[in-house]
Write a protein that holds these residues in place. Structure first.
Motif, PDB file in Angstrom:
ATOM      1  N   PRO A 136       0.805  -1.232   0.000  1.00 19.68           N
ATOM      2  CA  PRO A 136       0.000   0.000   0.000  1.00 19.68           C
ATOM      3  C   PRO A 136       0.835   1.277   0.000  1.00 19.68           C
ATOM      4  CG  PRO A 136      -0.915  -1.606   1.520  1.00 19.68           C
ATOM      5  CD  PRO A 136       0.417  -2.129   1.100  1.00 19.68           C
ATOM      6  N   ARG A 137       1.777   1.387   0.933  1.00 17.91           N
ATOM      7  CA  ARG A 137       2.562   2.626   1.024  1.00 17.91           C
ATOM      8  C   ARG A 137       3.477   2.783  -0.184  1.00 17.91           C
ATOM      9  NH1 ARG A 137       3.737   6.810   0.555  1.00 17.91           N
ATOM     10  NH2 ARG A 137       4.977   8.248   1.846  1.00 17.91           N
ATOM     11  N   GLU A 140       1.419   3.862  -3.144  1.00 21.27           N
ATOM     12  CA  GLU A 140       0.996   5.248  -2.949  1.00 21.27           C
ATOM     13  C   GLU A 140       2.126   6.207  -3.327  1.00 21.27           C
ATOM     14  OE1 GLU A 140      -0.238   8.243   0.741  1.00 21.27           O
ATOM     15  OE2 GLU A 140      -0.243   6.065   1.032  1.00 21.27           O
ATOM     16  N   ALA A 141       3.347   5.853  -2.920  1.00 20.76           N
ATOM     17  CA  ALA A 141       4.495   6.697  -3.250  1.00 20.76           C
ATOM     18  C   ALA A 141       4.754   6.700  -4.756  1.00 20.76           C
ATOM     19  CB  ALA A 141       5.733   6.195  -2.505  1.00 20.76           C
ATOM     20  N   VAL A 143       2.538   6.301  -7.163  1.00 24.65           N
ATOM     21  CA  VAL A 143       1.515   7.131  -7.806  1.00 24.65           C
ATOM     22  C   VAL A 143       1.810   8.606  -7.581  1.00 24.65           C
ATOM     23  CG1 VAL A 143      -0.927   7.766  -7.749  1.00 24.65           C
ATOM     24  CG2 VAL A 143      -0.265   5.350  -7.739  1.00 24.65           C
ATOM     25  N   ASP A 144       2.234   8.961  -6.375  1.00 28.34           N
ATOM     26  CA  ASP A 144       2.565  10.355  -6.085  1.00 28.34           C
ATOM     27  C   ASP A 144       3.724  10.829  -6.961  1.00 28.34           C
ATOM     28  OD1 ASP A 144       0.593  10.481  -4.190  1.00 28.34           O
ATOM     29  OD2 ASP A 144       1.935  10.183  -2.476  1.00 28.34           O
ATOM     30  N   PRO A 169      -5.700   4.299  -8.535  1.00 31.96           N
ATOM     31  CA  PRO A 169      -4.791   3.606  -7.621  1.00 31.96           C
ATOM     32  C   PRO A 169      -5.247   2.179  -7.312  1.00 31.96           C
ATOM     33  CG  PRO A 169      -5.221   5.833  -6.837  1.00 31.96           C
ATOM     34  CD  PRO A 169      -6.165   5.587  -7.975  1.00 31.96           C
ATOM     35  N   GLU A 170      -6.556   1.943  -7.301  1.00 29.35           N
ATOM     36  CA  GLU A 170      -7.071   0.622  -6.961  1.00 29.35           C
ATOM     37  C   GLU A 170      -6.670  -0.445  -7.986  1.00 29.35           C
ATOM     38  OE1 GLU A 170      -9.147   3.791  -5.013  1.00 29.35           O
ATOM     39  OE2 GLU A 170      -8.945   3.375  -7.174  1.00 29.35           O
TER      40      GLU A 170
END
Length: 330
Positions: A136-137, A140-141, A143-144, A169-170
């Motif tokens: 997850p993290r 997330e990074a 995508v950012d 993101p999903e």
């Protein structure tokens, strides 16, 4: 009256096609088409797959030059070419060192960036890192850093296998797992809207030159494996529908890419001409497909060249060069 000179004996070409990669069938089709074209051009052609008899058969036949048309790792990561160099067999295409340089897309980007060639922002994640650090993290990074939409693709591979576009993101975890089924390294790359352009770079003896660009217009909107190899799934425009300035830009960047990676004889460079007019290099392929729906043959035809004669010129060049080692970076 002077004696008539004896006719030159046709050269012998050994085509290597097939292999054990996901792209086996494409390689076989490429090999068959090149073999037919070379026979029409007067060459004696032998076709081999890669098995335990290959080296003995090459020793027995002593071809003037070898044409490696294997796709996937064994044909494009430099391993097979290193064998040919060890056996002192001349061959068409980039050296083992240059092939390794181009095979890994993440490493190739480093060379291209250092040479001033524009490439898409990306991050490459190894399967083990993806597993060990928790998804997850990490996602997330990613995508950012890259932004949405993005593309997930194998860091090594071809024919658009394992390539997935991600808009939310999903959808990223499943796209990563799909890509890992083809390669241990997944490249998460910014999606760049625009025209898909392929430029074949050929060197017939006077240095690398860009052949007319080919524009890919998949009817589904996605340039995936099905669009590339299923007749009727894509429209191609050869030459591409570009204005003179954009056509000159893609040609220059393709040759710059070929040189920056130290490639030889023949390559195909894939680019995006963005909606804003910017041109970005996606990757370089050292063993482009030669099937009926492949882009390099379209470029050869658009240049007004006969397919068989073009390959005969490449073979003459390789045979004259003799066993080759690494190409210097230019």
């Amino acid at each position: 009256m002077a004696d008539k000179e004896p006719e030159a004996k046709p050269g012998t070409a050994a085509i290597l096609a097939g292999g054990m990669s996901y792209e086996h069938d494409i390689s076989v089709r490429s090999g068959r088409r090149v073999a037919d074209a070379l026979r029409r051009a007067g060459w004696r052609v032998l076709s081999f797959d890669t098995d335990r008899t290959l080296l003995d058969r090459l020793d027995k036949e002593s071809p003037d030059a070898v044409v490696p048309l294997l796709h996937g790792a064994a044909g494009e990561d430099g391993a097979l070419r290193a064998v040919l160099e060890t056996l002192s067999l001349p061959y068409v295409g980039s050296s083992a060192v240059a092939s390794r340089r181009a095979w890994n897309k993440a490493g190739a980007k480093d060379y291209l960036s250092a040479a001033g060639v524009p490439v898409a922002p990306s991050v490459t994640l190894h399967r083990q890192v993806f597993s060990d650090l928790g998804t997850p993290r990490l996602l997330e990074a990613a995508v950012d850093a890259i932004g949405l939409p993005l593309v997930v693709k194998p860091a090594a591979g071809g024919s658009a296998m394992g390539v997935n576009r991600v808009s939310s993101p999903e959808d990223l975890p499943s796209a990563m797992m799909a890509t890992y089924s083809y390669c241990d390294e997944a490249m998460v790359e910014r999606y760049l809207p625009g025209r898909d352009i392929a430029v074949t770079v050929a060197d017939f003896g006077d240095g690398p030159e860009a052949l007319p660009p080919v524009e890919i217009e998949p009817l589904s909107g996605t340039n995936d494996f099905a669009a590339r190899y299923n007749p009727g799934a894509t429209r191609w425009h050869a030459p591409a529908r570009l204005d003179a300035e954009a056509a000159e830009r893609v040609a220059k960047l393709a040759v710059d890419t070929h040189r920056a990676l130290g490639l030889r004889d023949l390559s195909r460079v894939d680019l995006i001409v963005g909606d804003d007019g910017e041109v970005t290099v996606l990757e370089a392929n050292i063993a482009p497909g030669m099937t009926e729906t492949s882009l390099a043959p379209m470029a050869i035809e658009a240049a007004g060249l006969d397919f068989g004669e073009a390959w005969a010129r490449l073979l003459d060049k390789a045979a004259g060069r003799g066993p080759g080692g690494p190409e210097p970076l230019i």
